[in-house]
Design a protein around this motif. Sequence first.
Motif, PDB file in Angstrom:
ATOM      1  N   LEU A 229       0.828  -1.206   0.000  1.00 30.46           N
ATOM      2  CA  LEU A 229       0.000   0.000   0.000  1.00 30.46           C
ATOM      3  C   LEU A 229       0.863   1.257   0.000  1.00 30.46           C
ATOM      4  O   LEU A 229       0.531   2.247  -0.654  1.00 30.46           O
ATOM      5  N   GLN A 230       1.979   1.185   0.719  1.00 32.31           N
ATOM      6  CA  GLN A 230       2.883   2.335   0.756  1.00 32.31           C
ATOM      7  C   GLN A 230       3.492   2.580  -0.614  1.00 32.31           C
ATOM      8  O   GLN A 230       3.599   3.728  -1.073  1.00 32.31           O
ATOM      9  N   ARG A 231       3.895   1.483  -1.293  1.00 32.85           N
ATOM     10  CA  ARG A 231       4.441   1.617  -2.640  1.00 32.85           C
ATOM     11  C   ARG A 231       3.393   2.168  -3.595  1.00 32.85           C
ATOM     12  O   ARG A 231       3.676   3.047  -4.419  1.00 32.85           O
ATOM     13  N   ALA A 232       2.156   1.638  -3.471  1.00 32.85           N
ATOM     14  CA  ALA A 232       1.062   2.123  -4.328  1.00 32.85           C
ATOM     15  C   ALA A 232       0.789   3.597  -4.074  1.00 32.85           C
ATOM     16  O   ALA A 232       0.569   4.371  -5.010  1.00 32.85           O
ATOM     17  N   ASN A 233       0.829   3.995  -2.813  1.00 31.35           N
ATOM     18  CA  ASN A 233       0.603   5.393  -2.466  1.00 31.35           C
ATOM     19  C   ASN A 233       1.702   6.285  -3.043  1.00 31.35           C
ATOM     20  O   ASN A 233       1.427   7.366  -3.574  1.00 31.35           O
ATOM     21  N   ASN A 234       2.950   5.800  -2.949  1.00 28.55           N
ATOM     22  CA  ASN A 234       4.066   6.563  -3.525  1.00 28.55           C
ATOM     23  C   ASN A 234       3.910   6.713  -5.030  1.00 28.55           C
ATOM     24  O   ASN A 234       4.155   7.791  -5.588  1.00 28.55           O
ATOM     25  N   ASN A 235       3.508   5.610  -5.689  1.00 25.18           N
ATOM     26  CA  ASN A 235       3.303   5.666  -7.141  1.00 25.18           C
ATOM     27  C   ASN A 235       2.182   6.637  -7.503  1.00 25.18           C
ATOM     28  O   ASN A 235       2.274   7.381  -8.492  1.00 25.18           O
ATOM     29  N   LEU A 236       1.104   6.618  -6.702  1.00 18.79           N
ATOM     30  CA  LEU A 236      -0.005   7.540  -6.955  1.00 18.79           C
ATOM     31  C   LEU A 236       0.434   8.988  -6.774  1.00 18.79           C
ATOM     32  O   LEU A 236       0.012   9.869  -7.536  1.00 18.79           O
ATOM     33  N   GLN A 237       1.272   9.224  -5.784  1.00 13.81           N
ATOM     34  CA  GLN A 237       1.769  10.578  -5.564  1.00 13.81           C
ATOM     35  C   GLN A 237       2.601  11.044  -6.758  1.00 13.81           C
ATOM     36  O   GLN A 237       2.491  12.200  -7.200  1.00 13.81           O
ATOM     37  N   ILE A 238       3.413  10.125  -7.300  1.00 15.48           N
ATOM     38  CA  ILE A 238       4.222  10.461  -8.477  1.00 15.48           C
ATOM     39  C   ILE A 238       3.318  10.743  -9.668  1.00 15.48           C
ATOM     40  O   ILE A 238       3.499  11.734 -10.390  1.00 15.48           O
ATOM     41  N   GLU A 239       2.311   9.870  -9.878  1.00 21.00           N
ATOM     42  CA  GLU A 239       1.392  10.061 -10.998  1.00 21.00           C
ATOM     43  C   GLU A 239       0.609  11.363 -10.846  1.00 21.00           C
ATOM     44  O   GLU A 239       0.355  12.063 -11.830  1.00 21.00           O
TER      45      GLU A 239
END
Length: 198
Positions: free
Chosen positions: A52-62
């Motif tokens: 979830l943390q990785r997904a959140n980081n990716n969403l922040q980048i996107e």
Amino acid sequence: DLKAQPFYDDNRNLAGIIETFKDSTQFQTMQEKFDKYKQTFNDKLEERTEDLQRANNNLQIELSELQFIEEALRESEKRFRNIAVSMVVWIWEIDETGIYTYCSERVQDTLGYSPQDIVGKKMVDFMQPKEARKITQIFLEVADENNPIKDVENWNIHKNGEQICLLTNGVPILDQYGALKGYRGVHKDITEQKIAEK
């Protein structure tokens, strides 16, 4: 495990001792299973948290990229509008039926109408019936092959009733499948040129 507990009669005299035996093996087995399940659960929870943390980081980048793109689009649109205002031609967009979906401010100088007056109307709405039929036929032939509009002269009615000759050029707007969505182009007022030719 051995447990002993005395019991008494009604006169509170010692009547005997109750001995209980408890097999702790089963309890230990259950405790081990529970501890193993708990560890597995915690491992999965930790793994899921990391996912979830990785997904959140990716969403922040996107999201940051999307904000950058939106800002670039706003700047691009601003530049386009500035160019449209400064040009001597009237920039327009129409859908596949010939209805104006965009109109630059230059239309005010050309036909006397505001962009709001033009958007939602067809090109031929500002022409005499005979001219409208001629231009409709040309548009249908061009649009049938998704061809560009090249140097099409057409007479339009100014808001004050005068006849204005426009030279029209445009390129097709296609969707991702190659289907025609409309045209984007320019109208140039060549009325004085046509009068001079006569």
